[in-house]
Design a protein around this motif. Sequence first.
Motif, PDB file in Angstrom:
ATOM      1  N   ARG A   1     -57.623 -21.572 -31.015  1.00 37.03           N
ATOM      2  CA  ARG A   1     -56.424 -20.836 -30.619  1.00 37.03           C
ATOM      3  C   ARG A   1     -56.456 -19.420 -31.197  1.00 37.03           C
ATOM      4  O   ARG A   1     -55.974 -18.480 -30.552  1.00 37.03           O
ATOM      5  CB  ARG A   1     -55.167 -21.585 -31.071  1.00 37.03           C
ATOM      6  N   LEU A   2     -57.024 -19.289 -32.391  1.00 35.89           N
ATOM      7  CA  LEU A   2     -57.181 -17.954 -32.952  1.00 35.89           C
ATOM      8  C   LEU A   2     -58.064 -17.096 -32.046  1.00 35.89           C
ATOM      9  O   LEU A   2     -57.810 -15.902 -31.863  1.00 35.89           O
ATOM     10  CB  LEU A   2     -57.805 -18.043 -34.346  1.00 35.89           C
ATOM     11  N   LEU A   3     -59.093 -17.704 -31.468  1.00 37.23           N
ATOM     12  CA  LEU A   3     -60.008 -16.967 -30.608  1.00 37.23           C
ATOM     13  C   LEU A   3     -59.339 -16.434 -29.346  1.00 37.23           C
ATOM     14  O   LEU A   3     -59.866 -15.532 -28.696  1.00 37.23           O
ATOM     15  CB  LEU A   3     -61.204 -17.851 -30.217  1.00 37.23           C
ATOM     16  N   SER A   4     -58.177 -17.003 -28.990  1.00 41.39           N
ATOM     17  CA  SER A   4     -57.460 -16.508 -27.813  1.00 41.39           C
ATOM     18  C   SER A   4     -56.728 -15.204 -28.124  1.00 41.39           C
ATOM     19  O   SER A   4     -56.264 -14.519 -27.213  1.00 41.39           O
ATOM     20  CB  SER A   4     -56.463 -17.561 -27.315  1.00 41.39           C
ATOM     21  N   ILE A   5     -56.614 -14.878 -29.422  1.00 40.95           N
ATOM     22  CA  ILE A   5     -56.011 -13.604 -29.841  1.00 40.95           C
ATOM     23  C   ILE A   5     -57.155 -12.645 -30.154  1.00 40.95           C
ATOM     24  O   ILE A   5     -58.008 -12.936 -30.993  1.00 40.95           O
ATOM     25  CB  ILE A   5     -55.115 -13.792 -31.083  1.00 40.95           C
ATOM     26  N   ARG A   6     -57.182 -11.521 -29.492  1.00 39.74           N
ATOM     27  CA  ARG A   6     -58.334 -10.613 -29.570  1.00 39.74           C
ATOM     28  C   ARG A   6     -58.204  -9.673 -30.775  1.00 39.74           C
ATOM     29  O   ARG A   6     -58.192  -8.458 -30.637  1.00 39.74           O
ATOM     30  CB  ARG A   6     -58.453  -9.847 -28.253  1.00 39.74           C
ATOM     31  N   SER A   7     -58.112 -10.265 -31.946  1.00 42.72           N
ATOM     32  CA  SER A   7     -57.819  -9.555 -33.193  1.00 42.72           C
ATOM     33  C   SER A   7     -59.094  -9.146 -33.924  1.00 42.72           C
ATOM     34  O   SER A   7     -60.211  -9.444 -33.496  1.00 42.72           O
ATOM     35  CB  SER A   7     -56.983 -10.458 -34.089  1.00 42.72           C
ATOM     36  N   ARG A   8     -58.905  -8.486 -35.077  1.00 42.90           N
ATOM     37  CA  ARG A   8     -60.032  -8.134 -35.945  1.00 42.90           C
ATOM     38  C   ARG A   8     -60.819  -9.378 -36.353  1.00 42.90           C
ATOM     39  O   ARG A   8     -62.047  -9.352 -36.449  1.00 42.90           O
ATOM     40  CB  ARG A   8     -59.527  -7.467 -37.224  1.00 42.90           C
ATOM     41  N   GLU A   9     -60.083 -10.462 -36.632  1.00 40.71           N
ATOM     42  CA  GLU A   9     -60.747 -11.682 -37.104  1.00 40.71           C
ATOM     43  C   GLU A   9     -61.617 -12.295 -36.010  1.00 40.71           C
ATOM     44  O   GLU A   9     -62.733 -12.754 -36.278  1.00 40.71           O
ATOM     45  CB  GLU A   9     -59.703 -12.686 -37.590  1.00 40.71           C
ATOM     46  N   THR A  10     -61.111 -12.306 -34.781  1.00 33.41           N
ATOM     47  CA  THR A  10     -61.920 -12.785 -33.654  1.00 33.41           C
ATOM     48  C   THR A  10     -63.130 -11.895 -33.469  1.00 33.41           C
ATOM     49  O   THR A  10     -64.242 -12.371 -33.206  1.00 33.41           O
ATOM     50  CB  THR A  10     -61.074 -12.814 -32.373  1.00 33.41           C
ATOM     51  N   ALA A  11     -62.934 -10.586 -33.610  1.00 35.18           N
ATOM     52  CA  ALA A  11     -64.039  -9.636 -33.490  1.00 35.18           C
ATOM     53  C   ALA A  11     -65.104  -9.914 -34.546  1.00 35.18           C
ATOM     54  O   ALA A  11     -66.311  -9.911 -34.258  1.00 35.18           O
ATOM     55  CB  ALA A  11     -63.509  -8.208 -33.630  1.00 35.18           C
ATOM     56  N   PHE A  12     -64.665 -10.171 -35.780  1.00 33.70           N
ATOM     57  CA  PHE A  12     -65.604 -10.473 -36.861  1.00 33.70           C
ATOM     58  C   PHE A  12     -66.379 -11.757 -36.555  1.00 33.70           C
ATOM     59  O   PHE A  12     -67.600 -11.821 -36.753  1.00 33.70           O
ATOM     60  CB  PHE A  12     -64.870 -10.616 -38.191  1.00 33.70           C
ATOM     61  N   LEU A  13     -65.679 -12.780 -36.100  1.00 38.94           N
ATOM     62  CA  LEU A  13     -66.336 -14.050 -35.784  1.00 38.94           C
ATOM     63  C   LEU A  13     -67.434 -13.871 -34.747  1.00 38.94           C
ATOM     64  O   LEU A  13     -68.530 -14.414 -34.876  1.00 38.94           O
ATOM     65  CB  LEU A  13     -65.304 -15.065 -35.288  1.00 38.94           C
ATOM     66  N   HIS A  14     -67.137 -13.103 -33.698  1.00 35.17           N
ATOM     67  CA  HIS A  14     -68.155 -12.855 -32.674  1.00 35.17           C
ATOM     68  C   HIS A  14     -69.368 -12.148 -33.268  1.00 35.17           C
ATOM     69  O   HIS A  14     -70.513 -12.526 -32.995  1.00 35.17           O
ATOM     70  CB  HIS A  14     -67.562 -12.023 -31.528  1.00 35.17           C
ATOM     71  N   ALA A  15     -69.117 -11.142 -34.076  1.00 38.42           N
ATOM     72  CA  ALA A  15     -70.220 -10.370 -34.639  1.00 38.42           C
ATOM     73  C   ALA A  15     -71.062 -11.210 -35.592  1.00 38.42           C
ATOM     74  O   ALA A  15     -72.301 -11.193 -35.526  1.00 38.42           O
ATOM     75  CB  ALA A  15     -69.671  -9.137 -35.353  1.00 38.42           C
ATOM     76  N   ILE A  16     -70.430 -11.971 -36.488  1.00 40.61           N
ATOM     77  CA  ILE A  16     -71.173 -12.705 -37.504  1.00 40.61           C
ATOM     78  C   ILE A  16     -71.911 -13.907 -36.915  1.00 40.61           C
ATOM     79  O   ILE A  16     -73.037 -14.224 -37.323  1.00 40.61           O
ATOM     80  CB  ILE A  16     -70.250 -13.150 -38.668  1.00 40.61           C
ATOM     81  N   VAL A  17     -71.311 -14.590 -35.935  1.00 37.09           N
ATOM     82  CA  VAL A  17     -71.996 -15.732 -35.311  1.00 37.09           C
ATOM     83  C   VAL A  17     -73.152 -15.247 -34.452  1.00 37.09           C
ATOM     84  O   VAL A  17     -74.236 -15.836 -34.455  1.00 37.09           O
ATOM     85  CB  VAL A  17     -71.006 -16.585 -34.493  1.00 37.09           C
ATOM     86  N   SER A  18     -72.951 -14.159 -33.718  1.00 40.03           N
ATOM     87  CA  SER A  18     -74.033 -13.590 -32.916  1.00 40.03           C
ATOM     88  C   SER A  18     -75.196 -13.170 -33.799  1.00 40.03           C
ATOM     89  O   SER A  18     -76.365 -13.428 -33.481  1.00 40.03           O
ATOM     90  CB  SER A  18     -73.509 -12.385 -32.126  1.00 40.03           C
ATOM     91  N   ALA A  19     -74.875 -12.549 -34.929  1.00 38.83           N
ATOM     92  CA  ALA A  19     -75.917 -12.163 -35.888  1.00 38.83           C
ATOM     93  C   ALA A  19     -76.603 -13.395 -36.467  1.00 38.83           C
ATOM     94  O   ALA A  19     -77.831 -13.414 -36.635  1.00 38.83           O
ATOM     95  CB  ALA A  19     -75.309 -11.320 -37.007  1.00 38.83           C
ATOM     96  N   GLY A  20     -75.824 -14.435 -36.761  1.00 46.40           N
ATOM     97  CA  GLY A  20     -76.388 -15.660 -37.314  1.00 46.40           C
ATOM     98  C   GLY A  20     -77.381 -16.319 -36.382  1.00 46.40           C
ATOM     99  O   GLY A  20     -78.438 -16.810 -36.807  1.00 46.40           O
ATOM    100  N   VAL A  21     -77.059 -16.324 -35.090  1.00 48.71           N
ATOM    101  CA  VAL A  21     -77.961 -16.917 -34.098  1.00 48.71           C
ATOM    102  C   VAL A  21     -79.270 -16.138 -34.060  1.00 48.71           C
ATOM    103  O   VAL A  21     -80.363 -16.720 -34.107  1.00 48.71           O
ATOM    104  CB  VAL A  21     -77.298 -16.940 -32.711  1.00 48.71           C
ATOM    105  N   ALA A  22     -79.185 -14.811 -33.970  1.00 40.75           N
ATOM    106  CA  ALA A  22     -80.393 -13.979 -33.938  1.00 40.75           C
ATOM    107  C   ALA A  22     -81.215 -14.167 -35.210  1.00 40.75           C
ATOM    108  O   ALA A  22     -82.448 -14.261 -35.171  1.00 40.75           O
ATOM    109  CB  ALA A  22     -80.008 -12.514 -33.754  1.00 40.75           C
ATOM    110  N   TYR A  23     -80.541 -14.227 -36.343  1.00 42.50           N
ATOM    111  CA  TYR A  23     -81.195 -14.359 -37.642  1.00 42.50           C
ATOM    112  C   TYR A  23     -81.923 -15.702 -37.754  1.00 42.50           C
ATOM    113  O   TYR A  23     -83.077 -15.765 -38.173  1.00 42.50           O
ATOM    114  CB  TYR A  23     -80.147 -14.234 -38.736  1.00 42.50           C
TER     115      TYR A  23
END
Length: 388
Positions: free
Chosen positions: A136-158
């Motif tokens: 439900r947090l992900l449905s809010i396009r906040s700083r925290e959602t933005a951080f989650l996208h960036a860190i998980v995307s980086a984690g996958v690549a890493y």
Amino acid sequence: MQGPWWVTILLPSLLLSAVVPADGLWWLVPWALQLNMTYTARPTNISAPFSSPRLINKPGGARGGSNAIRWSTGEARRYCGAVPWPVRRQKIMCEKFPRATTKVREGANLGIQECQHQFKHRLWNCSTADISVLQRLLSIRSRETAFLHAIVSAGVAYGVARACSTGELQECSCSKAKTKPPPGAESAGGEWEWGGCSHNIRFGDNLSKEFMDANEVAADDTGLMNLHNNEAGRKSIKANMKVTCKCHGVSGSCATMVCWESMPSFRQVGDIIMGKYHGATYVKINKKGSRLRPRNKRHKRPTAHDVVYLDDSPDYCEVDVAKGSYGTRGRKCNRTSAGVDGCQLLCCNRDFVSREETTEESCNCKFKWCCEVTCKKCKKKELVHYCK
């Protein structure tokens, strides 16, 4: 009888998706977190029995290392068929690169763990106690959602890039040698060459795009935001690759310099993305609906390395499950700190309760030759503070 793992782990996600707008993380997070509950290095006992994998008996090369495991077509289809992929292309990629897909999953889990480290003392602490609340947090396009996208995307690549260089994947190996000399090699004199085993960030980056970006649509502001932050996370690795060189020669001379590229530690990557979180740009979509621009005209346009967000963050002080907030009641705080972990800030100016707790820790440790360390167990009383 207990059904396939995705019935118990992902079915709530599928039902919730009817009321929570789905993005590239809504299905990936539960899939990754399942590793923390019943992780095995190979997906046996997940959906169907697998036969023993066949080892590739060849040295590391362009198509895999000596530690790589080859999956049969049937094994790959059974494993990939157990996951309800939101986009058909992801299933195709899974069947093409099944072993690498397990590293996608591990990398996503790595990103979530780093999120919890970075936010452990903040109002929102990246908790995954209830997946539906996080979604439900992900449905809010906040700083925290933005951080989650960036860190998980980086984690996958890493995770994928690291597995390539350790020889765990048959689909890739070390990064190909570059043609340009490493920084400082020419001025140092002597000969140089690219050697060692550089991390294959290119393959990791490409696979991260396939699994993170496939469910995003660049035709609306949410899709543009998620795609932008996914790429910002990956660039946090690519822009901070470091070159390590080692000299070879007689009597310590540097007749030949051998160099290779390596990724920063993922903790460093997390720190970098956390810095981008603090400097994130509040954006909106332009009139053409083609790109994001700052809401404040006086602010500079965000670069591809920056994190962007569209909505204000919810109030994390109080419980609001609909917005993904657990509140801070019951959270441990530091009475003497003036920072974000201090009782005044973490408890949102509410009072806190203090109680004496007894913990057990190792003490009076002694080294015995050779090679053992023995310790006693000591009980320690301390005053612990919790938000009301």
